[in-house]
Enzyme design. Structure first.
Site, PDB file in Angstrom:
ATOM      1  N   HIS A   1      28.969  45.311  35.204  1.00  0.00           N
ATOM      2  CA  HIS A   1      30.361  44.876  35.364  1.00  0.00           C
ATOM      3  C   HIS A   1      30.672  44.812  36.870  1.00  0.00           C
ATOM      4  CE1 HIS A   1      34.466  44.673  33.141  1.00  0.00           C
ATOM      5  NE2 HIS A   1      34.725  44.381  34.413  1.00  0.00           N
TER       6      HIS A   1
ATOM      7  N   ASN B   1      36.188  37.603  26.421  1.00  0.00           N
ATOM      8  CA  ASN B   1      37.383  38.103  27.098  1.00  0.00           C
ATOM      9  C   ASN B   1      38.386  36.966  27.151  1.00  0.00           C
ATOM     10  OD1 ASN B   1      35.921  40.403  27.574  1.00  0.00           O
ATOM     11  ND2 ASN B   1      35.881  40.200  29.816  1.00  0.00           N
TER      12      ASN B   1
ATOM     13  N   ARG C   1      34.422  50.738  25.098  1.00  0.00           N
ATOM     14  CA  ARG C   1      33.583  49.886  25.942  1.00  0.00           C
ATOM     15  C   ARG C   1      33.703  50.366  27.386  1.00  0.00           C
ATOM     16  NH1 ARG C   1      34.769  44.203  28.519  1.00  0.00           N
ATOM     17  NH2 ARG C   1      32.715  43.846  29.413  1.00  0.00           N
TER      18      ARG C   1
ATOM     19  N   GLU D   1      37.679  41.977  25.631  1.00  0.00           N
ATOM     20  CA  GLU D   1      38.861  42.251  26.456  1.00  0.00           C
ATOM     21  C   GLU D   1      39.983  41.301  26.082  1.00  0.00           C
ATOM     22  OE1 GLU D   1      38.440  42.107  30.756  1.00  0.00           O
ATOM     23  OE2 GLU D   1      36.529  43.172  30.641  1.00  0.00           O
TER      24      GLU D   1
HETATM   25  C1  GBH Z   1      38.785  40.698  33.527  1.00  0.00           C
HETATM   26  O1  GBH Z   1      38.812  39.527  34.278  1.00  0.00           O
HETATM   27  C2  GBH Z   1      37.790  41.698  34.071  1.00  0.00           C
HETATM   28  O2  GBH Z   1      36.653  41.776  33.243  1.00  0.00           O
HETATM   29  C3  GBH Z   1      38.362  43.064  34.270  1.00  0.00           C
HETATM   30  O3  GBH Z   1      37.507  43.823  35.074  1.00  0.00           O
HETATM   31  C4  GBH Z   1      39.750  42.947  34.844  1.00  0.00           C
HETATM   32  O4  GBH Z   1      40.280  44.186  35.191  1.00  0.00           O
HETATM   33  C5  GBH Z   1      40.615  42.296  33.805  1.00  0.00           C
HETATM   34  O5  GBH Z   1      40.086  41.105  33.364  1.00  0.00           O
HETATM   35  C6  GBH Z   1      42.052  42.027  34.248  1.00  0.00           C
HETATM   36  O6  GBH Z   1      42.109  41.063  35.244  1.00  0.00           O
HETATM   37  O7  GBH Z   1      44.358  35.163  40.947  1.00  0.00           O
HETATM   38  O8  GBH Z   1      44.243  32.852  40.214  1.00  0.00           O
HETATM   39  O9  GBH Z   1      42.426  33.800  41.513  1.00  0.00           O
HETATM   40  C7  GBH Z   1      39.744  38.567  33.799  1.00  0.00           C
HETATM   41  C8  GBH Z   1      39.457  37.165  34.300  1.00  0.00           C
HETATM   42  C9  GBH Z   1      39.246  35.842  36.256  1.00  0.00           C
HETATM   43  C10 GBH Z   1      41.310  36.936  35.763  1.00  0.00           C
HETATM   44  C11 GBH Z   1      39.706  35.639  37.684  1.00  0.00           C
HETATM   45  C12 GBH Z   1      41.766  36.764  37.180  1.00  0.00           C
HETATM   46  C13 GBH Z   1      41.616  35.400  39.136  1.00  0.00           C
HETATM   47  C14 GBH Z   1      42.777  34.489  39.048  1.00  0.00           C
HETATM   48  N1  GBH Z   1      39.875  37.019  35.667  1.00  0.00           N
HETATM   49  N2  GBH Z   1      41.161  35.583  37.754  1.00  0.00           N
HETATM   50  S1  GBH Z   1      43.496  34.052  40.555  1.00  0.00           S
END
Ligand code: GBH
Length: 514
Positions: free
Chosen positions: A159, A345, A114, A412
């Site tokens: 993305h 995810n 992916r 994911e």
């Molecule tokens: C995914 O997001 C993404 O699709 C990917 O690009 C990324 O690299 C991967 O996961 C790993 O993070 O710090 O409390 O503000 C995952 C969902 C939503 C997780 C926002 C982190 C922020 C939390 N993300 N969240 S905070």
């Protein structure tokens, strides 16, 4: 050869019958052997992959005619948004190292890879008036290299890296973006659809629409409680446009599948009070249902509870109309059913309790749930990410019940290294083996229709606002070396073993849970 919701693959297909209903879970599990061996074995036809995204791995940010996107703009103009003030300018340099990447993916044994396409690399202005042939060539090369190595491409169309010129017009807050997204997708289907048979329109709208509210994601536009809903509306209409476009002009010839990837943490009630149980249901509806209900439910449209609460709050706050702009009946119908599979995810779990926090107005207040995590849960290198395998099973069951058991592809799931975990990443090995064990319980015991699993991430990469400080890769990358050497971690070997044996290895079946 099997044809699953993801396309045709060179494996035999066998999965649980799709017989869950909204009313309950009539599936008894009697068709599956209950012995422990079976419960640690993947159904025949179950697919494995690993994932990445363009801005996080490609680098070559201004090479060969690529235009500027919103992440280029953010990291260059506001380096303070990234903890180590780094950027994706070079990242893993996959733009130049895709051949090696394909080789490593082959070694891993994955059925599919992916990756996402950088809109600005193909359309530097964001519009189809200028097509950058070097960009088309790069993705042709990557796709051909994957196929030559027996790996199927699974392509994410968006993305998070919107062309800057489109952001200057308001980005996803501007409904006109649906036209431009459709033009861009048309170009992708025309150029790559002969070889790409599985497409994802959007990765995690709940995350990137946060860039119009309170989050540090590009475009870091602050309009909490308003901007996210405007962007959400455009994203849903854009997704539907592209689904219908594919059905009308490409499906007959190309025979591919198209879905969307949504993200959600499981939300476990903090206490068994009715208030907390209801609060956690609201968490699901505001973060997942906001996008999933219009597409995957029978009724279509935003969830009732979301419309009700945003409407009420908006009124209390003195707005004339709901901050959540409504869909017309025609639009509801147009969005409903625009899926071939449900991309999910999933990383972690939170506790939820009823209460309000955050600015007025905000989605957080609209949802009315305060989250926390248990300090006893295993940590990772990311503050938000705790290892909670049982939450994964509950989440899968919730989706099966809520949306009548659609085919779910885990697009994911992953773990970030603890400090100094190095190549011996036993934490990640525990994460994957325990999460997959819970996923197998969801499949065999709850009858959930999970069709594949994709590990985030293939390589250590640019982790958005965390820069290079959080490492999710199965392969480690040395970012201080210009040749960006990739080295497999222990988890890469274990993942490979799982894919080849189609089982959770015996030695990882008896982890004790915390
Ligand atoms: C995914 O997001 C993404 O699709 C990917 O690009 C990324 O690299 C991967 O996961 C790993 O993070 O710090 O409390 O503000 C995952 C969902 C939503 C997780 C926002 C982190 C922020 C939390 N993300 N969240 S905070």
């Amino acid at each position: 050869m099997v044809t699953s919701a993801l396309g045709t693959y060179n494996v035999r297909l066998y999965g649980p019958p799709a017989m869950l209903t909204r009313q309950g879970l009539p599936y008894s599990g009697k068709y599956f052997l209950k012995d422990s061996e079976k419960n640690f074995t993947f159904p025949v036809g179950f697919l494995f992959g690993t994932a990445s995204s363009s801005y996080q791995i490609e680098g070559a940010w201004n090479e060969d005619g690529k235009g500027v996107n919103i992440w280029d703009e953010l990291v260059h103009k506001h380096p303070e948004y990234v903890v180590d003030r780094s950027s994706g300018d070079v990242a893993c340099d996959s733009y130049h190292r895709y051949r090696q990447d394909a080789q490593l993916l082959k070694n891993l044994g994955v059925h599919f890879y992916r990756f996402s396409i950088s809109w600005s690399r193909i359309l530097p202005t964001g519009h189809v008036n200028v097509v950058n042939q070097a960009g088309i060539q790069y993705y042709n090369n990557l796709i051909n290299e994957l196929l030559a190595n027996g790996i199927k491409p699974l392509v994410t169309i968006y993305h998070w890296d919107l062309p800057q010129p489109l952001q200057d017009l308001g980005g996803w807050a501007n409904p006109v973006m649906a036209d431009y997204f459709e033009d861009y997708a048309y170009l992708l289907f025309s150029n790559f659809g002969d070889r790409v048979k599985a497409w994802i329109t959007f990765n995690e709208p709940d995350s990137f629409t946060g860039g119009y509210g309170t989050s540090g994601y590009a475009p870091t536009f602050h309009a909490p409680g308003i901007g996210e809903y405007l962007a959400t509306r455009t994203v849903l209409l854009s997704h539907a446009r592209v689904y219908h476009l594919y059905q009308a002009y490409f499906q007959k010839l190309q025979r591919g599948k198209l879905g969307i990837t949504l993200n959600i943490h499981w939300c476990e009630p903090l206490t068994n009070s009715t208030e907390d149980i209801k609060a956690c249901e609201r968490y699901q509806q505001f973060k997942l249902g906001l996008f999933a209900h219009p597409i995957f439910s029978y009724e279509g449209d935003y969830p009732e509870i979301v419309k009700l609460r945003v409407g009420q709050k908006s009124k209390e706050e003195g707005f004339r109309n709901s901050r959540l702009p409504p869909f017309s009946l025609k639009e509801i119908d147009y969005i409903k059913g625009t899926w071939d599979f449900f991309g999910l995810n999933h990383y972690t779990t939170v506790y939820g309790t009823s209460g309000e926090e955050g600015p007025i107005p905000s989605i957080s207040r609209d949802a009315g749930v305060i989250t926390s995590q248990d300090p006893a849960w295993y940590s990772t290198g990311s503050p938000w990410l705790k290892v909670v395998p049982w939450g994964f099973r509950k989440q899968l069951k919730w989706i099966a019940q809520e949306y009548n058991n659609p085919p779910v592809l885990i697009t994911e799931s992953g773990y970030s290294d603890l400090p100094n975990e190095g190549l011996n990443d036993v934490g990640r090995v525990y994460y994957y083996t325990s999460y997959m064990t819970e996923m197998l319980k969801a499949i065999y015991e709850d009858g959930c229709n999970v069709i594949g699993f994709c590990a985030w991430s293939f390589l250590d990469n640019f982790e958005w606002n965390s820069g290079y400080t959080e490492k999710f890769g199965l392969y480690s990358v040395d970012f201080s070396d210009p040749s960006r050497p990739r080295v497999p971690k222990k988890s890469a070997h274990v993942y490979s073993e799982i894919i080849r044996s189609r089982q959770i290895p015996m030695r990882y079946r008896f982890w004790r849970e915390k």
